[in-house]
Write a protein that holds these residues in place. Structure first.
Motif, PDB file in Angstrom:
ATOM      1  N   ILE A 246       0.784  -1.056   0.274  1.00 36.94           N
ATOM      2  CA  ILE A 246       0.607  -0.064  -0.738  1.00 36.94           C
ATOM      3  C   ILE A 246       1.166   1.062  -0.146  1.00 36.94           C
ATOM      4  O   ILE A 246       0.691   2.418  -0.471  1.00 36.94           O
ATOM      5  CB  ILE A 246      -0.928  -0.524   1.445  1.00 36.94           C
ATOM      6  N   GLU A 249       3.357   0.854  -3.435  1.00 35.13           N
ATOM      7  CA  GLU A 249       3.741   1.200  -4.475  1.00 35.13           C
ATOM      8  C   GLU A 249       2.011   1.301  -5.262  1.00 35.13           C
ATOM      9  O   GLU A 249       1.247   2.034  -5.612  1.00 35.13           O
ATOM     10  CB  GLU A 249       3.026  -0.971  -5.735  1.00 35.13           C
ATOM     11  N   TRP A 251      -1.145   2.289  -3.503  1.00 33.94           N
ATOM     12  CA  TRP A 251      -2.448   2.134  -3.546  1.00 33.94           C
ATOM     13  C   TRP A 251      -3.461   2.218  -3.044  1.00 33.94           C
ATOM     14  O   TRP A 251      -2.682   2.506  -1.501  1.00 33.94           O
ATOM     15  CB  TRP A 251      -2.472   0.601  -3.210  1.00 33.94           C
ATOM     16  N   ARG A 252      -4.132   3.210  -4.232  1.00 33.11           N
ATOM     17  CA  ARG A 252      -5.849   4.291  -3.147  1.00 33.11           C
ATOM     18  C   ARG A 252      -6.014   3.574  -3.235  1.00 33.11           C
ATOM     19  O   ARG A 252      -6.746   3.983  -1.909  1.00 33.11           O
ATOM     20  CB  ARG A 252      -5.752   5.213  -4.094  1.00 33.11           C
ATOM     21  N   ALA A 254      -8.866  -0.290  -2.986  1.00 35.23           N
ATOM     22  CA  ALA A 254      -8.974  -1.791  -3.316  1.00 35.23           C
ATOM     23  C   ALA A 254      -9.825  -2.183  -2.586  1.00 35.23           C
ATOM     24  O   ALA A 254     -10.488  -1.688  -1.698  1.00 35.23           O
ATOM     25  CB  ALA A 254      -7.737  -2.790  -2.928  1.00 35.23           C
ATOM     26  N   LEU A 322      -7.995  -1.563  -8.378  1.00 37.15           N
ATOM     27  CA  LEU A 322      -7.288  -2.949  -7.813  1.00 37.15           C
ATOM     28  C   LEU A 322      -8.105  -4.112  -6.755  1.00 37.15           C
ATOM     29  O   LEU A 322      -9.313  -3.371  -6.476  1.00 37.15           O
ATOM     30  CB  LEU A 322      -6.223  -1.856  -7.080  1.00 37.15           C
ATOM     31  N   THR A 342     -12.802  -5.281 -11.560  1.00 37.16           N
ATOM     32  CA  THR A 342     -11.719  -4.217 -11.213  1.00 37.16           C
ATOM     33  C   THR A 342     -11.556  -4.209 -13.514  1.00 37.16           C
ATOM     34  O   THR A 342     -12.390  -5.168 -13.626  1.00 37.16           O
ATOM     35  CB  THR A 342     -10.607  -4.582 -11.122  1.00 37.16           C
ATOM     36  N   LEU A 414       0.408   0.380 -13.209  1.00 39.27           N
ATOM     37  CA  LEU A 414      -0.091   0.908 -11.751  1.00 39.27           C
ATOM     38  C   LEU A 414       0.275   2.141 -12.101  1.00 39.27           C
ATOM     39  O   LEU A 414      -0.528   2.818 -11.267  1.00 39.27           O
ATOM     40  CB  LEU A 414       0.894   0.481 -11.252  1.00 39.27           C
ATOM     41  N   ASN A 418      -2.997   4.212 -10.571  1.00 39.79           N
ATOM     42  CA  ASN A 418      -2.709   5.198  -9.463  1.00 39.79           C
ATOM     43  C   ASN A 418      -2.587   6.478  -9.448  1.00 39.79           C
ATOM     44  O   ASN A 418      -3.797   7.678  -9.233  1.00 39.79           O
ATOM     45  CB  ASN A 418      -1.333   5.689  -9.089  1.00 39.79           C
TER      46      ASN A 418
END
Ligand code: AMP
Length: 420
Positions: A246, A249, A251-252, A254, A322, A342, A414, A418
């Motif tokens: 998280i 990478e 990750w916002r 998911a 995601l 997704t 990715l 993002n």
């Protein structure tokens, strides 16, 4: 963004009032399933439609039903014209939401009621008394209302079984049976199902003499616009790895799948403790709590929604980028369903699965059934260690493999995700 081609929608037989609703959406062209089924629905055929979530199937039945009920609206008619049965409350709410949106510009309004457990029966009764055209329901609460003579299905013009296989999988066979006994008269029957086991075909045979079977062959398999990663990690390290990814990478947002309510609760608490904005959705929550979790997630008040399969089945979250399989799903079909959340309608999506020693064999089976073969990767500092149980020994990780072409493509997608 590609231009909207309303002519293609119009050619399916859709009215100007429905086209206005489509114009307001970001749909550019009809999806393959819409192209194939909508003209057939207007011809009045009974249909058996092989469709996955994410294919645009809701609109397939919503547009023609709304259009026809609105065109033939008789103000003094108080009987229910269309029944849409769904396996879960969430899917029922989602279908009703779509009906409200798509029906917004109809001159003769079509009224919709969602009949699901966990919400006030008194309110549902009151609305029924004032006349309802379309009922969207899960089987249980519908039976309650029928049992109390508050609702009659004797004048149905349309019957839709949405995700028919799931209705039966989730143990609603007996309830569905009772509902079907209440339905009489001539109507159009539409069955949507991702799979066609005998139990679904038996139900279909009972209510429809000769339905047309529509299969969409030319749809890109759902996995094609979804980038799938498989990360090997010891079970005990998954929580830490998730928090690491998280952060690293970026990750916002998911949907995180786990296998039980307890696991959902525990993971959510751990994420929250480490400052991740997380919530849960599982079967132990009341309906208002589930609705709230879903709307919090959709409206980005929470970034990570930890879910069990049953609670998440059928829910549609627009442009989810995601999906994480923290625990693997039990069946290959569930794997496809999960990752199908997704990469919807042409978007690129990312699905990440964590697998430990004990998951290797199961994941091979998933790959075999889904006809995919995925590289295993490991994340520095979280490598899979220890001994594999005897029967899965010999599985080779792609250890130390960094920045292959695929890795680069993954990084690229990715980054796009993002930024989105
Ligand atoms: P469904 O399979 O009905 O759950 O639909 C999946 C998603 O696709 C929903 O978010 C719909 O709003 C969206 N959708 C439906 N029809 C179209 C279309 N023609 N083009 C793009 N997206 C669509």
């Amino acid at each position: 963004m590609p231009m909207q081609n309303l002519v293609m929608f119009k050619e399916l037989g859709l009215s100007d009032e429905i086209l206005l609703a489509i114009q307001r959406s970001d749909f550019t062209v009809p999806t393959p399933i819409q192209e194939k089924t909508i003209p057939q629905i207007f011809l009045g055929h009974d249909l058996l439609i092989e469709a996955q979530t994410g294919s645009g199937k809701t609109a397939c039945f919503a547009w023609p039903i709304l259009q026809q009920l609105s065109a033939n609206k008789q103000e003094d008619n108080n009987s229910i014209q269309a029944l849409i049965l769904t396996p879960t409350r969430e899917l029922a709410l989602q279908v009703s939401g779509a009906l409200y949106r798509f029906g917004e510009f109809l001159t003769s309004k079509v009224s919709v009621l969602t009949v699901i457990g966990g919400e006030s029966i008194a309110q549902q009764t009151l609305t029924l008394a004032s006349g309802v055209d379309i009922v969207v329901a899960t089987p249980g609460r519908l039976l309650d209302l029928i049992g109390q003579n508050l609702l009659s299905l004797s004048a149905l013009k349309f019957l839709v079984l949405d995700e028919a296989d799931k209705i039966l999988d989730l143990g609603f066979a007996a309830e569905l049976d009772l509902v079907l006994k209440e339905i009489s008269g001539v109507r159009q029957n539409l069955f949507f199902s991702a799979t066609y086991p005998d139990k679904v075909l038996d139900i279909v045979k009972r209510i429809s003499a000769a339905p047309l079977h529509l299969k969409i062959d030319d749809v890109t398999p759902i996995v094609e616009n979804i980038f799938q990663r498989v990360i090997q990690v010891n079970k005990d390290n998954r929580g830490m790895l998730l928090r690491h990814l998280i952060k690293e990478e970026k990750w916002r947002n998911a949907l995180v799948f786990v296998s039980s309510k307890v696991a959902a609760h525990n993971l959510c608490e751990k994420l929250k403790k480490s400052g991740v904005n997380a919530g849960t959705i599982h079967g132990d929550l009341s309906q208002p709590e589930r609705n709230k979790a879903l709307s919090d997630f959709k409206e980005r008040r929470i970034d990570f929604l930890v879910a069990t399969d049953v609670a998440a089945r059928g829910i549609d979250i627009n442009k989810l980028s995601l999906v994480i399989n923290f625990d693997l799903p039990r069946s290959p079909a569930d794997y496809i369903h999960r990752i199908g959340r997704t990469g919807r309608a042409g978007e690129i999506g990312l699905a990440v699965s964590f697998i430990g020693h004990e998951d290797q064999e199961h994941f091979y089976l998933i790959e075999k059934r889904a006809q995919i073969k995925l590289d295993r990767e490991e994340v520095l500092g979280f490598e899979l260690t220890g001994d594999a149980p005897e029967r899965v020994r010999g599985v080779e990780a792609v250890k130390g493999k960094r920045k292959s072409k695929k890795d680069k493509a993954r990084e690229l997608s990715l980054n796009q995700i993002n930024k989105a």
